[in-house]
Design an enzyme around this catalytic site. Structure first.
Site, PDB file in Angstrom:
ATOM      1  N   HIS A   1      -9.761   2.496  -0.393  1.00 18.32           N
ATOM      2  CA  HIS A   1      -8.048   2.356  -0.260  1.00 18.32           C
ATOM      3  C   HIS A   1      -7.766   1.460  -1.607  1.00 18.32           C
ATOM      4  O   HIS A   1      -8.035   0.495  -1.813  1.00 18.32           O
ATOM      5  CB  HIS A   1      -7.812   1.225   0.766  1.00 18.32           C
ATOM      6  CG  HIS A   1      -6.516   1.190   0.997  1.00 18.32           C
ATOM      7  ND1 HIS A   1      -5.564   1.931   0.377  1.00 18.32           N
ATOM      8  CD2 HIS A   1      -5.787   0.522   2.068  1.00 18.32           C
ATOM      9  CE1 HIS A   1      -4.250   1.570   0.960  1.00 18.32           C
ATOM     10  NE2 HIS A   1      -4.403   0.583   1.888  1.00 18.32           N
TER      11      HIS A   1
ATOM     12  N   CYS B   1       0.768  -1.108   0.188  1.00 18.87           N
ATOM     13  CA  CYS B   1       0.174   0.171  -0.009  1.00 18.87           C
ATOM     14  C   CYS B   1       0.650   1.105  -0.071  1.00 18.87           C
ATOM     15  O   CYS B   1       0.245   2.347   0.039  1.00 18.87           O
ATOM     16  CB  CYS B   1      -0.921  -0.118   1.136  1.00 18.87           C
ATOM     17  SG  CYS B   1      -2.172  -1.525   0.977  1.00 18.87           S
TER      18      CYS B   1
ATOM     19  N   HIS C   1      -2.844   8.189   6.048  1.00 16.93           N
ATOM     20  CA  HIS C   1      -3.095   6.750   5.304  1.00 16.93           C
ATOM     21  C   HIS C   1      -4.513   6.397   5.679  1.00 16.93           C
ATOM     22  O   HIS C   1      -5.117   5.968   4.893  1.00 16.93           O
ATOM     23  CB  HIS C   1      -1.781   5.942   5.774  1.00 16.93           C
ATOM     24  CG  HIS C   1      -2.099   4.277   5.191  1.00 16.93           C
ATOM     25  ND1 HIS C   1      -2.023   4.344   3.803  1.00 16.93           N
ATOM     26  CD2 HIS C   1      -2.276   3.206   5.667  1.00 16.93           C
ATOM     27  CE1 HIS C   1      -2.070   3.193   3.399  1.00 16.93           C
ATOM     28  NE2 HIS C   1      -2.213   2.357   4.679  1.00 16.93           N
TER      29      HIS C   1
END
Lengths: 400, 298
Positions: free
Chosen positions: A326, A158, A291
């Site tokens: 995400h 990620c 994040h």
């Protein structure tokens, strides 16, 4: 202090829309596109996701690509965003550039579709190589009007796109390339939808980053690319500078394969390294695009890290994953473009659906859009499985 | 900015004897067969409890990294950079085939967790307790080259003194069957392997020097000459060129096999002390050149 890198172009496609204008418009209007899955063929279509609302066929049309040719969805998304970026930067067609892509799924959508036919049916065997991240990246490179002399692919889960942007910046500093296009692309696949589902970290409702009652993340997809060059090179060719990349930091939490440490050590080190490179103090940061995935573990660990780093001078904090979902390996690039839009438009988007403060944290994220705020430095965090933590700092191009 | 670093350790787990030296390499059978890695005794490097949950690529990567670090007596490097063409294939395949065969329910996450390519670098980091810079390059046949370039940037900036570069690729039965049917690897033995190098910004303990490198999708001749001339050199200054054919007869074909080529260059320069070697690479996607020299080369 590092010489800052000029960002002269940006392109984006995500659940928020196609292009900078639509993305900004939907952020300002508070439009949340997270909803049931419409295009990916899966038994979990009820799980809310930030899907790009275009079928593969519509994406082929948008890219003006031949439907006879099999192209992974991540490459199609990448073509859309990277072409926007090169056009936005006004780089002359044929300019010698490097393309750095952050991705993990690569051509997994093709692989999972034809998996049983590989090795058994010769018609499909030539598609095996599309699985490779490098091959999917070269498809993007070949679709650009710039002349891409060098490609590289970074895959740190990620944080992949954030690390691709940082590596692109190093290429500029080294003088190896005058212009670098860097970012990331990731499409939804059954593989990683089921992977995250098996980890039981997907919220069955739209995600609520930093909220005390948060239940997990929503996956998303998309692509975003930045055009980067030295300030001198940008000024010499009279390019408009959207923002500066003034610092980047990378550290490893080295704690657990999928969980972040309770004290957020890796995150603190990554943010501090970015600040050091930019020659900034924590109090210089006006907004942290966190994040903020919406999982219990990430938001607590990142929140504790922010508390340690910023103390009682907490800047505005918010996660835009409540809009985009995400987008895993592309997330760092989507959020880099959003951070730049915020800087240019003196705007901080609301962290949607936040109601209750986490008892483990001493701050709340931004709950309403903030307009006409002074933003000089925006920090964008991207943390990956395996503790691959990265932080980028974007700064306003116009000195105040 | 110079694009240079010193190599202070180099190790490989490959189809040759684990951690063996070039003098002991034997050519692999030439055609179409799969030659698996010769694994060391992992118990020396990995806690057997932790190792039970690890696929071969993870065990090899940790073992070869620890071996290289012990060679230069560094307990924990300042940074870890990984290059892998195909990543953690066996775990990816296991999760994928379960999903394709049994459907999208009751899936166990353990294979998914270890399926991303950066599992290699993060498991090395966890096993060493290394919280420094950590990144993973996955540009298939140029995975090692991208990772090496990242090492050079990091060392030149002075933010770290040493970097562990680990490369790894593995072959599974399923992947071999697919690729063999496609005829991608005709005439070359197919294999797998993991290599580790420790690079340093200081010449202390070094036996080889990476002088510069270039990787390009086109115009290889022009790019090579440009790199050489930027170092005040021309092609006559190169004593030896090592091509993929030179080392693949010993290590076989896998996406990060050029790391084994780099190991051969290092061992040659270690033996000779001086000289300049050009490690060249080529695939359908481009070209790469790594210029190395011995520690006594002027």
């Amino acid at each position: 202090m590092q010489r800052p890198i000029a960002i002269t172009g940006a392109g984006i496609i995500s659940a928020l829309g196609i292009g900078l204008e639509q993305t900004l418009g939907n952020l300002v209007d508070g439009v949340c596109p997270i909803g049931p899955i419409r295009h990916l063929q899966t038994g979990h279509s009820g799980l809310p996701c930030g899907e790009v609302d275009l079928s593969d066929s519509q994406l082929y049309d948008l890219c003006r690509e031949d439907k006879e040719r099999v192209i992974p969805r991540s490459s199609l998304l990448g073509i859309v965003a990277a072409r926007q970026a090169e056009e936005d930067a006004g780089v002359v067609p044929g300019t010698r550039v490097a393309l750095i892509n952050g991705t993990t799924v690569g051509g997994m959508d093709i692989t999972e579709r034809y998996f049983n036919l590989f090795g058994n049916n010769p018609d499909y065997n030539s598609l095996i190589k599309l699985h490779l991240d490098g091959v999917t990246t070269d498809i993007i490179a070949d679709a650009l009007s710039c002349s891409v002399a060098y490609t590289d692919v970074i895959s740190t889960a990620c944080s992949a796109a954030a690390n691709a942007i940082a590596f692109g910046a190093e290429l500029i500093l080294s003088g190896k390339y005058d212009v670098v296009i860097a970012g990331g692309t990731e499409c939804l696949t059954k593989f990683h939808l089921n992977g995250f589902n098996s980890l039981m970290i997907l919220d069955s409702n739209p995600c609520r980053p930093f909220d005390a009652s948060r239940k997990g993340l929503n996956l998303g997809e998309g692509a975003a690319f930045l055009v980067m060059e030295s300030k001198e090179h940008a000024e010499m060719r009279g390019a408009r500078i959207r923002a500066l990349l003034s610092g980047w930091g990378n550290a490893c939490d080295a704690y657990h394969q999928t969980a972040s440490s309770p004290d957020g050590r890796g995150a603190i080190c990554a943010m501090q390294a970015a600040l050091d490179m930019a020659g900034l103090k924590p109090s210089d940061i006006n907004y942290v695009n966190a994040h903020g995935t919406g999982t219990e573990n990430n938001d607590l660990s990142e929140g504790v890290a922010l508390m340690t780093l910023f103390g009682d001078k907490m800047p505005y904090v918010g996660s835009t994953k409540c809009f985009t979902g995400h987008a895993t390996s592309a997330a760092g690039a989507l959020e880099a473009v959003i951070s730049i839009l915020c800087l240019q438009n003196r705007f901080v988007p609301a962290n949607l659906r936040f109601e209750t403060k986490d008892p483990g944290l001493n701050f709340c994220p931004v709950t309403e859009n903030l307009m006409d705020v002074e933003l000089r430095h925006v920090m964008s965090n991207s943390f990956g499985f395996g503790g691959n933590d990265s932080s980028l700092i974007f700064s306003s191009a116009c000195p105040i | 900015m110079k694009n240079k670093a010193y190599i202070i350790a180099a190790s490989a787990i490959s189809a040759q004897e684990p951690f063996s030296r070039m003098e002991d390499f034997a050519a692999l059978p030439a055609e179409g067969v799969f030659v698996p890695c010769k694994d060391p005794d992992f118990k020396q490097y990995i806690n057997p409890m932790a190792g039970r949950r690890m696929s071969g690529i993870l065990k090899r990567s940790i073992a070869v990294s620890k071996h290289a670090l012990s060679e230069c007596v560094i307990a924990c490097p300042d940074a870890i950079i990984t290059g892998t063409g195909n990543g953690c294939v066996s775990d990816t395949e296991a999760f994928l085939s379960k999903m394709v065969e049994d459907g999208e329910s009751m899936l166990n996450p353990s294979k998914f967790i270890c399926s991303t390519p950066n599992t290699i670098g993060s498991q090395i980091a966890i096993s060493l307790g290394c919280k420094g810079f950590n990144s993973t390059h996955v540009n298939d046949r140029f995975a090692m080259e991208g990772a090496l370039q990242d090492c050079l940037f990091l060392l030149q900036k002075g933010s770290v003194k040493n970097v562990l570069l680990c490369t790894a690729d593995q072959m599974t039965e399923g992947l071999y069957r697919m690729l063999n049917v496609e005829g991608l690897w005709k005439g070359i033995p197919v294999s797998e392997g993991a290599c580790a190098f420790v690079l340093s910004s200081s010449p202390e303990g070094a036996f080889a020097v990476v002088e510069d490198m270039v990787q390009t999708r086109s115009n290889p001749e022009w790019e090579l000459d440009r790199m050489l001339s930027s170092n005040g050199l021309n092609r006559d200054d190169i004593d030896l060129t090592i091509t993929p054919e030179d080392y693949k007869k010993y290590c076989g074909e896998f996406l990060s096999a050029s790391a084994f080529g780099l190991l051969c260059c290092c061992q040659t320069l270690k033996n000779n002390g001086a000289g300049r070697i050009l490690l060249s690479g080529e695939s359908s996607r481009g070209y790469s050149y790594i210029l190395l020299s011995g520690i006594c080369t002027n």
